[in-house]
Motif scaffolding. Sequence first.
Motif, PDB file in Angstrom:
ATOM      1  N   GLY A  45     -12.685  41.424  -8.175  1.00 24.81           N
ATOM      2  CA  GLY A  45     -13.876  42.223  -7.938  1.00 24.81           C
ATOM      3  C   GLY A  45     -13.772  43.601  -8.559  1.00 24.81           C
ATOM      4  O   GLY A  45     -14.748  44.127  -9.109  1.00 24.81           O
ATOM      5  N   LEU A  46     -12.581  44.191  -8.503  1.00 24.09           N
ATOM      6  CA  LEU A  46     -12.400  45.507  -9.104  1.00 24.09           C
ATOM      7  C   LEU A  46     -12.533  45.441 -10.621  1.00 24.09           C
ATOM      8  O   LEU A  46     -13.097  46.349 -11.240  1.00 24.09           O
ATOM      9  N   GLU A  47     -12.016  44.387 -11.212  1.00 27.57           N
ATOM     10  CA  GLU A  47     -12.171  44.261 -12.659  1.00 27.57           C
ATOM     11  C   GLU A  47     -13.643  44.097 -13.031  1.00 27.57           C
ATOM     12  O   GLU A  47     -14.108  44.685 -14.017  1.00 27.57           O
ATOM     13  N   ARG A  48     -14.383  43.338 -12.228  1.00 20.33           N
ATOM     14  CA  ARG A  48     -15.819  43.217 -12.482  1.00 20.33           C
ATOM     15  C   ARG A  48     -16.518  44.570 -12.350  1.00 20.33           C
ATOM     16  O   ARG A  48     -17.462  44.877 -13.077  1.00 20.33           O
ATOM     17  N   SER A  49     -16.011  45.391 -11.413  1.00 18.52           N
ATOM     18  CA  SER A  49     -16.623  46.696 -11.196  1.00 18.52           C
ATOM     19  C   SER A  49     -16.455  47.630 -12.384  1.00 18.52           C
ATOM     20  O   SER A  49     -17.165  48.633 -12.498  1.00 18.52           O
TER      21      SER A  49
ATOM     22  N   ALA B 178     -16.668  51.707  -1.346  1.00 27.63           N
ATOM     23  CA  ALA B 178     -15.845  50.516  -1.152  1.00 27.63           C
ATOM     24  C   ALA B 178     -14.739  50.441  -2.201  1.00 27.63           C
ATOM     25  O   ALA B 178     -13.570  50.176  -1.882  1.00 27.63           O
ATOM     26  N   VAL B 179     -15.100  50.687  -3.457  1.00 26.89           N
ATOM     27  CA  VAL B 179     -14.118  50.624  -4.535  1.00 26.89           C
ATOM     28  C   VAL B 179     -13.086  51.737  -4.373  1.00 26.89           C
ATOM     29  O   VAL B 179     -11.881  51.529  -4.556  1.00 26.89           O
ATOM     30  N   TRP B 180     -13.546  52.933  -4.008  1.00 23.45           N
ATOM     31  CA  TRP B 180     -12.617  54.049  -3.771  1.00 23.45           C
ATOM     32  C   TRP B 180     -11.676  53.734  -2.613  1.00 23.45           C
ATOM     33  O   TRP B 180     -10.463  54.000  -2.699  1.00 23.45           O
ATOM     34  N   ALA B 181     -12.202  53.172  -1.538  1.00 23.79           N
ATOM     35  CA  ALA B 181     -11.378  52.854  -0.370  1.00 23.79           C
ATOM     36  C   ALA B 181     -10.293  51.850  -0.727  1.00 23.79           C
ATOM     37  O   ALA B 181      -9.148  51.968  -0.274  1.00 23.79           O
ATOM     38  N   LEU B 182     -10.616  50.880  -1.550  1.00 26.16           N
ATOM     39  CA  LEU B 182      -9.621  49.882  -1.955  1.00 26.16           C
ATOM     40  C   LEU B 182      -8.450  50.546  -2.674  1.00 26.16           C
ATOM     41  O   LEU B 182      -7.286  50.182  -2.462  1.00 26.16           O
TER      42      LEU B 182
ATOM     43  N   ALA C  69      -5.101  50.751   6.890  1.00 27.78           N
ATOM     44  CA  ALA C  69      -6.274  49.873   6.904  1.00 27.78           C
ATOM     45  C   ALA C  69      -6.105  48.725   5.918  1.00 27.78           C
ATOM     46  O   ALA C  69      -7.084  48.121   5.479  1.00 27.78           O
ATOM     47  N   GLY C  70      -4.868  48.408   5.591  1.00 32.00           N
ATOM     48  CA  GLY C  70      -4.603  47.372   4.603  1.00 32.00           C
ATOM     49  C   GLY C  70      -5.252  46.043   4.913  1.00 32.00           C
ATOM     50  O   GLY C  70      -5.685  45.314   4.010  1.00 32.00           O
ATOM     51  N   ALA C  71      -5.362  45.715   6.192  1.00 30.90           N
ATOM     52  CA  ALA C  71      -5.963  44.436   6.578  1.00 30.90           C
ATOM     53  C   ALA C  71      -7.456  44.390   6.267  1.00 30.90           C
ATOM     54  O   ALA C  71      -8.066  43.319   6.323  1.00 30.90           O
ATOM     55  N   ALA C  72      -8.044  45.528   5.931  1.00 29.60           N
ATOM     56  CA  ALA C  72      -9.480  45.572   5.656  1.00 29.60           C
ATOM     57  C   ALA C  72      -9.807  45.285   4.198  1.00 29.60           C
ATOM     58  O   ALA C  72     -10.974  45.302   3.807  1.00 29.60           O
ATOM     59  N   ALA C  73      -8.790  45.017   3.374  1.00 26.20           N
ATOM     60  CA  ALA C  73      -9.022  44.840   1.940  1.00 26.20           C
ATOM     61  C   ALA C  73     -10.043  43.753   1.644  1.00 26.20           C
ATOM     62  O   ALA C  73     -10.935  43.925   0.807  1.00 26.20           O
ATOM     63  N   GLY C  74      -9.932  42.640   2.331  1.00 26.99           N
ATOM     64  CA  GLY C  74     -10.863  41.541   2.095  1.00 26.99           C
ATOM     65  C   GLY C  74     -12.295  41.916   2.423  1.00 26.99           C
ATOM     66  O   GLY C  74     -13.227  41.611   1.664  1.00 26.99           O
ATOM     67  N   ALA C  75     -12.474  42.592   3.557  1.00 28.15           N
ATOM     68  CA  ALA C  75     -13.818  43.000   3.970  1.00 28.15           C
ATOM     69  C   ALA C  75     -14.397  44.032   3.002  1.00 28.15           C
ATOM     70  O   ALA C  75     -15.583  44.001   2.673  1.00 28.15           O
ATOM     71  N   LEU C  76     -13.553  44.947   2.532  1.00 27.76           N
ATOM     72  CA  LEU C  76     -14.026  45.941   1.567  1.00 27.76           C
ATOM     73  C   LEU C  76     -14.397  45.280   0.247  1.00 27.76           C
ATOM     74  O   LEU C  76     -15.353  45.683  -0.421  1.00 27.76           O
ATOM     75  N   ALA C  77     -13.646  44.254  -0.123  1.00 30.63           N
ATOM     76  CA  ALA C  77     -13.928  43.557  -1.376  1.00 30.63           C
ATOM     77  C   ALA C  77     -15.326  42.954  -1.371  1.00 30.63           C
ATOM     78  O   ALA C  77     -15.978  42.870  -2.416  1.00 30.63           O
ATOM     79  N   GLU C  78     -15.793  42.559  -0.196  1.00 26.43           N
ATOM     80  CA  GLU C  78     -17.133  41.978  -0.113  1.00 26.43           C
ATOM     81  C   GLU C  78     -18.223  43.004  -0.430  1.00 26.43           C
ATOM     82  O   GLU C  78     -19.321  42.642  -0.844  1.00 26.43           O
ATOM     83  N   LEU C  79     -17.908  44.280  -0.229  1.00 32.11           N
ATOM     84  CA  LEU C  79     -18.905  45.327  -0.488  1.00 32.11           C
ATOM     85  C   LEU C  79     -18.984  45.719  -1.958  1.00 32.11           C
ATOM     86  O   LEU C  79     -19.861  46.497  -2.355  1.00 32.11           O
ATOM     87  N   ILE C  80     -18.073  45.192  -2.770  1.00 30.77           N
ATOM     88  CA  ILE C  80     -18.082  45.544  -4.187  1.00 30.77           C
ATOM     89  C   ILE C  80     -19.406  45.165  -4.844  1.00 30.77           C
ATOM     90  O   ILE C  80     -19.849  45.815  -5.796  1.00 30.77           O
ATOM     91  N   SER C  81     -20.038  44.129  -4.319  1.00 31.98           N
ATOM     92  CA  SER C  81     -21.313  43.681  -4.897  1.00 31.98           C
ATOM     93  C   SER C  81     -22.515  44.155  -4.078  1.00 31.98           C
ATOM     94  O   SER C  81     -23.626  43.639  -4.244  1.00 31.98           O
ATOM     95  N   ASP C  82     -22.327  45.134  -3.197  1.00 32.50           N
ATOM     96  CA  ASP C  82     -23.430  45.648  -2.390  1.00 32.50           C
ATOM     97  C   ASP C  82     -24.544  46.166  -3.312  1.00 32.50           C
ATOM     98  O   ASP C  82     -24.271  46.762  -4.359  1.00 32.50           O
ATOM     99  N   PRO C  83     -25.794  45.955  -2.946  1.00 26.07           N
ATOM    100  CA  PRO C  83     -26.889  46.415  -3.810  1.00 26.07           C
ATOM    101  C   PRO C  83     -27.041  47.933  -3.882  1.00 26.07           C
ATOM    102  O   PRO C  83     -27.699  48.450  -4.802  1.00 26.07           O
ATOM    103  N   VAL C  84     -26.429  48.656  -2.941  1.00 29.43           N
ATOM    104  CA  VAL C  84     -26.575  50.114  -2.912  1.00 29.43           C
ATOM    105  C   VAL C  84     -25.384  50.773  -3.616  1.00 29.43           C
ATOM    106  O   VAL C  84     -24.224  50.526  -3.266  1.00 29.43           O
TER     107      VAL C  84
END
Length: 366
Positions: free
Chosen positions: A133-137, A116-120, A94-109
């Motif tokens: 995004g991961l460093e911000r997390s 999302a962070v675990w999946a990355l 699922a490597g191509a999904a990295a960008g889409a998963l990165a967008e969820l790092i700031s999800d309100p839930v």
Amino acid sequence: MKPAALLTLLALAAAGSGPSFARALDGSLESVPTLVAALSAPAAESRKRALDALGRKGPAAREAARLIVRALKDPDPAVRSAAAGALGRLGPHAGAAAGALAELISDPVQGVRVHAVWALGNLGPRAVVALAGLERSLEDKDPFVRENAAWSLGMIGPAAEPAAAGLIRALKDEASHVRERAAGAIGAVGLKTEAALGALISGLGDKNPDVRMSAATALGSLGREAAPAVPALVSRLRDPDAYVRMSSALALERMGPEAAGPAVPAIAEALGDGDPFVRMSAADALGDMGQAGHPAASALRRALSDVEPEVRRHAAMSLGMIGKAEESFLLPLLADADPRVRMSAAMALQMSPSEAGARRAAPSVP
């Protein structure tokens, strides 16, 4: 799949119920097309269950990755979380999904962010696109998000070096499990700066034994360049926690004789530890010291009489590795009750300069 069958599956998915669909979700009917069709079900619970089932299939569901990515934008947070989890279980597929998963790092839930962070992290180096995004997390208000962010940065490996400052700060996190993951990530990324080494050395004194163990393991992975940590690791050979003592011995072993040679007397003392795994680790470490391990020869000879056969086995091998395989001590082990001890003694004697000793050892090697 025949068109008629596909229409039937689509109808089941639209209803979000029915015996065939239920069996697919509980694992008795493991059809990827069935589950993919269910991703369009009107009921959020049905979509979530389908994603969970796809995730359980792991790489076998990689053909569905593109459609799973779409579910990351589902209006229901439980579905978004399940989609992220499913992509994580696909791993590098699922490597191509990295960008889409990165967008969820700031999800309100919170649950969505955690998944999302675990999946990355499960995407490995391909998740480098989410580095910022991961460093911000690492500063997220939720400790489980911070923990998974540290772990994921470690899974990215050396390419995560730009996040070094965040990982070093995370070693002072209020949550011990975050500090533990941060120490491991520093080792996995291979950070060898003075600041990183200093943070890991401080981690050896952490009040939590899991953090101390992780810091020791990380220092070992950095090899001889972590030489400034040798005194601190030596002090951890007397840690109240056996796993910390074992990890410290193994770390000194990985640093090699050039860096850890001065620690040989302390490692030799660990051969008398009350925990057999610590004694075994100490014996291993001494063997890898080569000639620098000569001062430990007497302690290794005493370990040949250890009550635990694994300790005797490793002690015998280490005597051979440091060039101290005297026949008078090793030949009796050729009659040891444990076949692995007999084999190790024979192999050690093969390293001995005495040809007679080597000839006598040879028949005992299976």
